[in-house]
Write an enzyme that holds these catalytic residues in place. Sequence first.
Site, PDB file in Angstrom:
ATOM      1  N   ASP A   1       0.289  -7.846   1.658  1.00 19.95           N
ATOM      2  CA  ASP A   1       0.380  -6.479   1.064  1.00 19.95           C
ATOM      3  C   ASP A   1       2.122  -6.195   1.377  1.00 19.95           C
ATOM      4  O   ASP A   1       1.963  -5.844   2.366  1.00 19.95           O
ATOM      5  CB  ASP A   1      -0.829  -5.772   2.539  1.00 19.95           C
ATOM      6  CG  ASP A   1      -1.089  -4.129   2.523  1.00 19.95           C
ATOM      7  OD1 ASP A   1       0.454  -3.960   1.804  1.00 19.95           O
ATOM      8  OD2 ASP A   1      -0.591  -3.331   3.461  1.00 19.95           O
TER       9      ASP A   1
ATOM     10  N   HIS B   1       0.448  -1.409  -0.295  1.00 22.40           N
ATOM     11  CA  HIS B   1       0.147  -0.074  -0.502  1.00 22.40           C
ATOM     12  C   HIS B   1       1.230   1.654  -0.445  1.00 22.40           C
ATOM     13  O   HIS B   1       0.392   2.551  -0.295  1.00 22.40           O
ATOM     14  CB  HIS B   1      -0.935   0.253   1.018  1.00 22.40           C
ATOM     15  CG  HIS B   1       0.030   0.147   2.997  1.00 22.40           C
ATOM     16  ND1 HIS B   1      -0.200  -0.656   3.491  1.00 22.40           N
ATOM     17  CD2 HIS B   1      -0.142   1.338   2.825  1.00 22.40           C
ATOM     18  CE1 HIS B   1       0.020  -0.122   4.846  1.00 22.40           C
ATOM     19  NE2 HIS B   1       0.130   1.649   4.603  1.00 22.40           N
TER      20      HIS B   1
ATOM     21  N   SER C   1       4.008   2.359   8.139  1.00 26.12           N
ATOM     22  CA  SER C   1       3.446   1.464   7.214  1.00 26.12           C
ATOM     23  C   SER C   1       4.987   0.917   6.737  1.00 26.12           C
ATOM     24  O   SER C   1       5.320   1.949   6.181  1.00 26.12           O
ATOM     25  CB  SER C   1       2.668   1.820   6.000  1.00 26.12           C
ATOM     26  OG  SER C   1       1.053   2.083   6.605  1.00 26.12           O
TER      27      SER C   1
END
Length: 267
Positions: A121, A72, A219
Amino acid sequence: MAFGRSVLIIPVLFCQCILGLAEPETLVCGRVVGGVSAATDAAPYIVSLQAGSVHYCAGSILNANWVVTAAHCLTSKSQVLSSTLVAGSNDVTGTASTTQKRAITSYVVHSLYTGGIAPYDIGLVYTATAFQWTSAVKPVTLPSSGVVPTGSADLYGWGSTSTTTVPSYPTMLQVAKNIPIISESACVSALGTKGADVHSTNICTGPLSGGIGICTSDSGGPLVQTSNGETILIGIVSWGKIPCGQPNSPSVYVQISDFISWISSNQ
């Protein structure tokens, strides 16, 4: 949610790592809540992905030319290919004399990743200019394929440290040590309706009492364990709830041991 910071990033329930588009209340791509400033060279494998000198995601160095991060973090081609990898500096501004900066040449996103808070992801970033190994810049070790981590782990990142809906970003790399790995069932249960988004290829950490966890702009960053003197990458920060660090809000990661073959075949 995926966590990202204002540039473009993505999944925050969690993730909206388009430099900084995080969805309200919900989930984020993360910073380390409840951590402390990391010691110099404590995580020589971590890199900051920066667009316009703004940190939005992290990654881990696999070898001289490849970095692994969250898929992402790679949803905007223009953002990614104009971003810089900043390694060798706990200060996110990259002011340390040991800093190495690299342009991103290309990248790969897992073909099964569908966007947002979804499984698979994971992505790889390639730089044509090899990293040079020093005490401040070194590769991380990958786990054996199929091994399911247990016990506790350490989380590193430059994500928000705020436990409110208003983010607060640190300049220095943060670490939360010995955070508990929790079972998939406990993770699913704690997340309620969002528990359906937890996949068998994810790993989760607590504590469910709150106070520690991932947050916006963590992230893609590393969850690691140390074994026989080696630092092993067991997870990549994927998504979590916002506000960060609340009770019953586990942090969700990609479980690296499920992607060893994929990593090998895509470098």
